[in-house]
Design a protein around this motif. Structure first.
Motif, mmCIF file in Angstrom:
data_model
loop_
_atom_site.group_PDB
_atom_site.id
_atom_site.type_symbol
_atom_site.label_atom_id
_atom_site.label_comp_id
_atom_site.label_asym_id
_atom_site.label_seq_id
_atom_site.Cartn_x
_atom_site.Cartn_y
_atom_site.Cartn_z
ATOM 1 N N ASP A 131 0.863 -1.179 0.000
ATOM 2 C CA ASP A 131 0.000 0.000 0.000
ATOM 3 C C ASP A 131 0.901 1.230 0.000
ATOM 4 O O ASP A 131 1.471 1.598 1.028
ATOM 5 C CB ASP A 131 -0.904 -0.015 1.238
ATOM 6 N N TYR A 132 1.041 1.884 -1.171
ATOM 7 C CA TYR A 132 1.945 3.020 -1.324
ATOM 8 C C TYR A 132 1.236 4.366 -1.224
ATOM 9 O O TYR A 132 1.805 5.380 -1.637
ATOM 10 C CB TYR A 132 2.675 2.926 -2.668
ATOM 11 N N ARG A 133 0.033 4.396 -0.690
ATOM 12 C CA ARG A 133 -0.693 5.665 -0.624
ATOM 13 C C ARG A 133 0.018 6.687 0.245
ATOM 14 O O ARG A 133 -0.011 7.877 -0.036
ATOM 15 C CB ARG A 133 -2.110 5.433 -0.094
ATOM 16 N N GLU A 134 0.642 6.233 1.312
ATOM 17 C CA GLU A 134 1.401 7.116 2.186
ATOM 18 C C GLU A 134 2.724 6.456 2.542
ATOM 19 O O GLU A 134 2.765 5.260 2.850
ATOM 20 C CB GLU A 134 0.623 7.449 3.465
ATOM 21 N N LEU A 135 3.783 7.265 2.479
ATOM 22 C CA LEU A 135 5.115 6.773 2.803
ATOM 23 C C LEU A 135 5.742 7.686 3.856
ATOM 24 O O LEU A 135 5.152 8.681 4.270
ATOM 25 C CB LEU A 135 5.983 6.726 1.542
ATOM 26 N N TYR A 136 6.939 7.332 4.256
ATOM 27 C CA TYR A 136 7.730 8.150 5.155
ATOM 28 C C TYR A 136 8.950 8.677 4.407
ATOM 29 O O TYR A 136 9.466 8.036 3.493
ATOM 30 C CB TYR A 136 8.220 7.344 6.360
ATOM 31 N N ILE A 137 9.395 9.855 4.803
ATOM 32 C CA ILE A 137 10.727 10.327 4.438
ATOM 33 C C ILE A 137 11.584 10.226 5.689
ATOM 34 O O ILE A 137 11.282 10.850 6.707
ATOM 35 C CB ILE A 137 10.690 11.773 3.921
ATOM 36 N N GLU A 138 12.619 9.426 5.601
ATOM 37 C CA GLU A 138 13.504 9.240 6.749
ATOM 38 C C GLU A 138 14.698 10.174 6.629
ATOM 39 O O GLU A 138 15.547 10.015 5.758
ATOM 40 C CB GLU A 138 13.979 7.787 6.826
ATOM 41 N N GLY A 139 14.758 11.184 7.504
ATOM 42 C CA GLY A 139 15.873 12.114 7.525
ATOM 43 C C GLY A 139 16.943 11.662 8.495
ATOM 44 O O GLY A 139 16.642 11.069 9.532
ATOM 45 N N GLN A 140 18.200 11.939 8.145
ATOM 46 C CA GLN A 140 19.333 11.562 8.995
ATOM 47 C C GLN A 140 20.047 12.840 9.421
ATOM 48 O O GLN A 140 20.863 13.386 8.682
ATOM 49 C CB GLN A 140 20.284 10.622 8.248
ATOM 50 N N ALA A 141 19.712 13.328 10.608
ATOM 51 C CA ALA A 141 20.299 14.563 11.124
ATOM 52 C C ALA A 141 21.428 14.237 12.093
ATOM 53 O O ALA A 141 21.472 13.156 12.690
ATOM 54 C CB ALA A 141 19.236 15.403 11.823
ATOM 55 N N PHE A 142 22.332 15.200 12.241
ATOM 56 C CA PHE A 142 23.399 15.029 13.225
ATOM 57 C C PHE A 142 22.817 15.146 14.635
ATOM 58 O O PHE A 142 21.781 15.774 14.853
ATOM 59 C CB PHE A 142 24.491 16.067 13.017
#
Length: 501
Positions: free
Chosen positions: A314-325
């Protein structure tokens, strides 16, 4: 009697007179300051005009013999024209200076952002759904292919049940039902005979006890069938039809909704997986289809209870995974607390460009021990960019955003209110000077401004009087116009190039 000028009375009189004059001037300031400014400006203008006229008259003789060149359009403009530029319609189009990009300056809220590398990721437990068989059996038919779009409730697999426990439980259930029917008929016969006194009442009572034992056994067997996955309706159906359930249908599950605990058996109406209608038609359920991401079995394969058959996504909603310091954790937490929207900038040209107004979902509670980075997640709504049905009534869709895409996140860390904010293409840079081009009739005047902040997309200009809200400026092409002014001032472009005099 005269008072000496060096006396104390004379000195204090001059001081008092000076104070009175200053006080009167301050109180009448609005009345005399404007006319005085106009008089000074008029005097300066008149003096400048006189000097320029004298220069022109004195230069007539020195420029004698150059009338031929003057006829060809040489311009002896003053300093003001060196800061002004007139663009032809073709030049405006060449630098993309349409009406959309010539607009007034407004005060707005600007958020200074930091850039964080990120990747599109699945939502754990939501994006991928594993479809398993609840019972042991043999796959007789597969109704969808890998990559095909399937709607919730549509048929995926037909399985012939070979689950020994289920078959034995159903068989024993049907046997107990048959024995109960025999006991009920025998009790009814004995009651008729007992009315004449030929049959003792003790015999009827024994039959009554036997019936109750069978009813208790049937209750236990019904519960056993429920443990195997059959619903109350299906158990009642076996009881009414007195036939074993032989075939199991596996259908597409409904995302984020629990089922009713009922197996899709052969007697339950189901929807075929093929899409015979137009792919662009609106889905009555209001939800986009899922995608058969991975097919794990083949036709004729024997499967055991709990074995995975396929994976639907189900690709209706995804996450963006950010990599912060680790040091940026406080700034990201502050942005989430203030509900500041995040902007995503995709690297690939076909990956979606820039997406604004995204919401931070949550921050990880752990810092990666190896990379010393803190993961945080941003909600990313998805959309379908391609939807086709082939000649076999199989539907295939393509989503705009895909797990694994790399991008950059612009996370706000500071907010400035009532600032003049323009696109970076609206400001030209030369040495220590920054310029914008203000529309003045059919010309653009170059205006020097003070830049308070600049990033890859926006420039914050100080509201110090060099530019006012409401002034119409060019929102792009400032660098090209700056180069045009430099070329004209330096003589790099000869208007008579290619002409013979």
């Amino acid at each position: 009697m005269s008072i000496p000028e060096d006396s104390a009375i004379w000195k204090w009189s001059r001081i008092a007179l000076t104070i009175v004059v200053i006080a009167v001037a301050a109180m009448t300031f609005p009345r005399w300051w404007g006319p005085l400014n106009e008089w000074v400006a008029g005097t300066v203008t008149a003096r400048r005009t006189t000097l320029e006229d004298g220069h022109d008259h004195g230069a007539d003789d020195s420029h004698a013999g150059h009338d031929e060149h003057d006829d060809h359009g040489h311009d002896h403009a003053g300093h003001e024209e060196s800061e002004s530029l007139e663009l032809s319609e073709q030049a405006r189009r060449n630098i993309g200076l349409t009406e959309k990009y010539v607009r007034p300056v407004t005060l707005q809220t600007f958020r200074r952002s930091m850039t964080v590398p990120a990747i599109v990721a699945e939502r754990p437990g939501r994006t991928r759904i594993r479809v398993a068989t609840p019972l042991t059996g043999l796959i007789t038919r597969i109704h969808a292919v890998q990559g095909e779009a399937v709607k919730p409730g549509t048929l995926l697999f037909d399985i012939r049940l070979t689950h020994e426990d289920l078959v034995q439980t159903q068989t024993e259930f049907l046997q107990a039902l048959g024995e109960l029917d025999v006991e009920l008929r025998e009790i009814a016969r004995l009651r008729e005979v007992s009315q004449s006194g030929a049959v003792p009442g003790r015999l009827i009572l024994e039959r009554q006890y036997a019936k109750e034992k069978l009813e208790a056994l049937l209750t236990a067997q019904r519960e056993a069938l429920r443990l195997h996955g059959l619903s109350d309706r299906q158990v009642q159906e076996v009881e009414d039809s007195r036939r074993l359930l032989r075939e199991l249908h596996i259908v597409v599950p409904e995302p984020e909704k629990s089922d009713n605990g009922e197996l899709q058996l052969s007697t339950r109406p189901i929807q075929p997986v093929s899409f015979v209608q137009d792919a662009a038609a609106t889905d009555p359920s209001g939800s986009p289809p899922l995608v058969m991401q991975e097919l794990l079995v083949h036709r004729g394969q024997a499967v055991t209870a709990g074995e995975d058959l396929c994976v639907v996504a189900d690709y209706r909603e995804l996450y963006i995974e950010g990599q912060a310091f680790e040091r940026d954790a406080g700034a990201i937490a502050h942005a989430q607390q203030q509900d500041w929207p995040v902007t995503a900038e995709f690297e690939s040209t076909d990956g979606g460009g820039t997406v604004e107004g995204l919401e931070i979902a949550f921050l990880s509670n752990e810092v990666d021990a190896d990379s010393r980075t803190l993961a945080f997640y941003v909600n990313l709504p998805n959309e379908i960019i391609r939807d086709r049905v082939n000649n076999r009534d199989q539907r295939f869709i393509s989503w705009k955003y895909r797990p694994g895409q790399r991008l950059k996140l612009h996370v706000p860390v500071e907010e400035w209110e009532n600032e003049i904010v323009v696109p970076v293409e609206a400001v030209a840079h030369e040495g220590a000077e920054y310029y914008v081009f203000q529309e003045n009739g059919d010309h653009f005047d170059r205006v020097a401004v003070h830049v308070k902040y600049r990033d890859q997309t926006s420039v914050v200009i100080a509201n110090d009087g060099s530019l006012f809200p409401g002034d119409v400026i060019a929102m792009r092409g400032a660098h090209q116009m700056q180069m045009a002014l430099k070329n004209r001032a330096g003589g790099a472009v000869d208007p008579h190039a290619g002409h013979t005099h």
